[in-house]
Design a protein around this motif. Structure first.
Motif, PDB file in Angstrom:
ATOM      1  N   LYS A 187       4.968   7.126  -1.886  1.00 27.20           N
ATOM      2  CA  LYS A 187       4.417   5.848  -2.311  1.00 27.20           C
ATOM      3  C   LYS A 187       5.458   4.751  -2.197  1.00 27.20           C
ATOM      4  O   LYS A 187       6.647   4.986  -2.336  1.00 27.20           O
ATOM      5  CB  LYS A 187       3.947   5.937  -3.767  1.00 27.20           C
ATOM      6  N   SER A 220     -10.232  -3.668  -0.738  1.00 26.14           N
ATOM      7  CA  SER A 220     -10.608  -2.302  -1.068  1.00 26.14           C
ATOM      8  C   SER A 220     -11.750  -1.766  -0.210  1.00 26.14           C
ATOM      9  O   SER A 220     -12.067  -0.577  -0.267  1.00 26.14           O
ATOM     10  CB  SER A 220     -11.005  -2.205  -2.546  1.00 26.14           C
ATOM     11  N   SER A 231      -4.288  -0.836   6.961  1.00 25.73           N
ATOM     12  CA  SER A 231      -2.927  -1.343   6.831  1.00 25.73           C
ATOM     13  C   SER A 231      -2.210  -1.421   8.164  1.00 25.73           C
ATOM     14  O   SER A 231      -2.414  -0.588   9.040  1.00 25.73           O
ATOM     15  CB  SER A 231      -2.102  -0.438   5.908  1.00 25.73           C
ATOM     16  N   ARG A 247      -6.957   5.908   6.488  1.00 25.89           N
ATOM     17  CA  ARG A 247      -6.863   7.245   5.903  1.00 25.89           C
ATOM     18  C   ARG A 247      -8.149   7.616   5.187  1.00 25.89           C
ATOM     19  O   ARG A 247      -8.869   6.745   4.692  1.00 25.89           O
ATOM     20  CB  ARG A 247      -5.709   7.308   4.893  1.00 25.89           C
ATOM     21  N   ASP A 259      -8.474   8.913   2.317  1.00 24.08           N
ATOM     22  CA  ASP A 259      -8.422   8.662   0.880  1.00 24.08           C
ATOM     23  C   ASP A 259      -8.109   7.214   0.533  1.00 24.08           C
ATOM     24  O   ASP A 259      -7.778   6.908  -0.605  1.00 24.08           O
ATOM     25  CB  ASP A 259      -7.399   9.585   0.214  1.00 24.08           C
ATOM     26  N   TRP A 260      -8.208   6.322   1.517  1.00 25.41           N
ATOM     27  CA  TRP A 260      -8.036   4.891   1.278  1.00 25.41           C
ATOM     28  C   TRP A 260      -9.332   4.162   1.611  1.00 25.41           C
ATOM     29  O   TRP A 260     -10.019   4.498   2.579  1.00 25.41           O
ATOM     30  CB  TRP A 260      -6.956   4.290   2.168  1.00 25.41           C
ATOM     31  N   THR A 267      -8.815   1.049   2.283  1.00 15.21           N
ATOM     32  CA  THR A 267      -8.121  -0.083   2.893  1.00 15.21           C
ATOM     33  C   THR A 267      -7.753   0.189   4.348  1.00 15.21           C
ATOM     34  O   THR A 267      -7.898   1.304   4.845  1.00 15.21           O
ATOM     35  CB  THR A 267      -6.835  -0.385   2.109  1.00 15.21           C
ATOM     36  N   GLY A 315       0.830  -1.197   0.000  1.00 16.55           N
ATOM     37  CA  GLY A 315       0.000   0.000   0.000  1.00 16.55           C
ATOM     38  C   GLY A 315       0.857   1.236   0.000  1.00 16.55           C
ATOM     39  O   GLY A 315       2.068   1.175  -0.064  1.00 16.55           O
ATOM     40  N   ASP A 316       0.205   2.394   0.090  1.00 14.10           N
ATOM     41  CA  ASP A 316       0.948   3.639   0.144  1.00 14.10           C
ATOM     42  C   ASP A 316       1.713   3.716   1.452  1.00 14.10           C
ATOM     43  O   ASP A 316       1.270   3.208   2.471  1.00 14.10           O
ATOM     44  CB  ASP A 316      -0.014   4.833   0.076  1.00 14.10           C
TER      45      ASP A 316
END
Length: 318
Positions: free
Chosen positions: A83, A226, A299, A292, A294-295, A297, A40-41
């Motif tokens: 990233k 997702s 992590s 987050r 903007d995710w 997901t 992931g990011d």
């Protein structure tokens, strides 16, 4: 704020959604074999120092492997924009052994199994929720420790107690796991007791390990990475992002509490939340779980010591 936040620079790396991989800050993937590895990011923070360590990764067979880290970006404040696609295996769990959580909450109905936790230390009451086979606090801990805990944005003249009432307190890792700052400073492994690490949690509850966070992530998201994060995030207070709709499907109700930075200051309320783990990646790198705005997901991650993150306690097994 205490000078704990001035301890060294911080490099935080985010991992795959299912919580079995940590992403180091480089551009090459170390994923392989039949292990569950998703990347992931990465969230990378640094000040004046540079890091070019060799990160040690524990593979599924217990062998220690090295992955060159190139996390040397120089920044002046917290940043969540870098990233990475690199993965470092830390633990392998089988999804077939995890009790999946059935979505129990919608916009119109709430059929989740809730409980109540009274913290006898200060009398505060917290909602709890059963997710799969685990019982979690459904609110962030708000117990004021003798040192190492903060309300978002607090100053000497303004304690910002209203932020603690909304988001709970932010804790440095040593405080979260019940160790003194002298014992748990940068460069110290901080050997924790075996078994549950109660740390700052009320009696009968403890700081979750990476494996326990992993079980939660699997129970909520399964292989559909997702949507894991949107199922865990509360439907209010998060910054809006096109394509991301938070649904709080299992009652975890994570709020965007932001964090306290190692170099001082507070960052990203409304955009991100980090929850401490009792696990350590290596000497100076405790783990945490992140969500987050903007995710979609969730992590598992690691970073250098000194930041202040939120705490969600998990109930001891009967």
């Amino acid at each position: 704020m205490k000078n704990t936040f001035a301890k060294k620079f911080m490099v935080c790396a985010l991992a795959g959604v299912l919580g079995f991989a940590l992403t180091a800050c480089d551009d090459s993937s170390s994923a392989g074999g039949d292990d569950v590895i998703l990347s992931g990011d990465s969230r990378e923070e640094s000040s004046d120092s540079r890091s070019n360590d060799k990160d040690e990764a524990i593979s599924s067979n217990g062998k220690v492997e090295s992955n060159r880290s190139s996390s040397s970006a120089k920044e002046t404040k917290t940043s969540s924009d870098s990233k990475s696609s690199s993965s470092v295996k830390v633990s392998i769990l089988s999804s077939s052994s995890v009790a999946l959580a059935t979505p129990c909450k919608t916009e119109t109905e709430d059929n989740c199994e809730y409980g109540e936790l009274v913290d006898e230390r200060d009398g505060q009451t917290y909602k709890t929720v059963k997710i799969g086979d685990q019982w979690w606090m459904a609110e962030n801990l708000n117990y004021e420790a003798a040192s190492g805990s903060y309300c978002y944005g607090e100053t000497k003249s303004d304690p910002k107690t209203e932020n603690c009432a909304t988001y709970g307190r932010l804790y440095i890792w040593s405080t979260a796991v019940g160790m003194s700052e002298d014992e748990c400073v940068y460069g110290s492994y901080c050997s924790l007791l075996r078994g549950n690490v109660q740390g700052i949690c009320p009696d009968g509850w403890h700081i979750p390990t990476n494996d326990e966070w992993g079980v939660l992530i699997i129970a909520v998201g399964g292989s559909n990475s997702s949507t894991t994060g949107v199922k865990l995030k509360a439907t209010t207070l998060w910054k809006a992002k096109d394509g991301i709709t938070n649904v709080d499907a299992v009652g975890f109700a994570a709020l965007p509490a932001g964090d306290g930075g190692i170099g001082g200051g507070f960052y990203d309320v409304g955009s991100v939340t980090y929850f401490w783990s009792a696990s350590q990646y290596k000497v100076d790198y405790p783990n945490f779980m992140t969500l987050r705005y903007d995710w979609g997901t969730a992590s598992l991650s690691y970073c250098q010591k000194g930041a202040a993150f939120s705490v969600r306690c998990i109930k001891d097994s009967d």
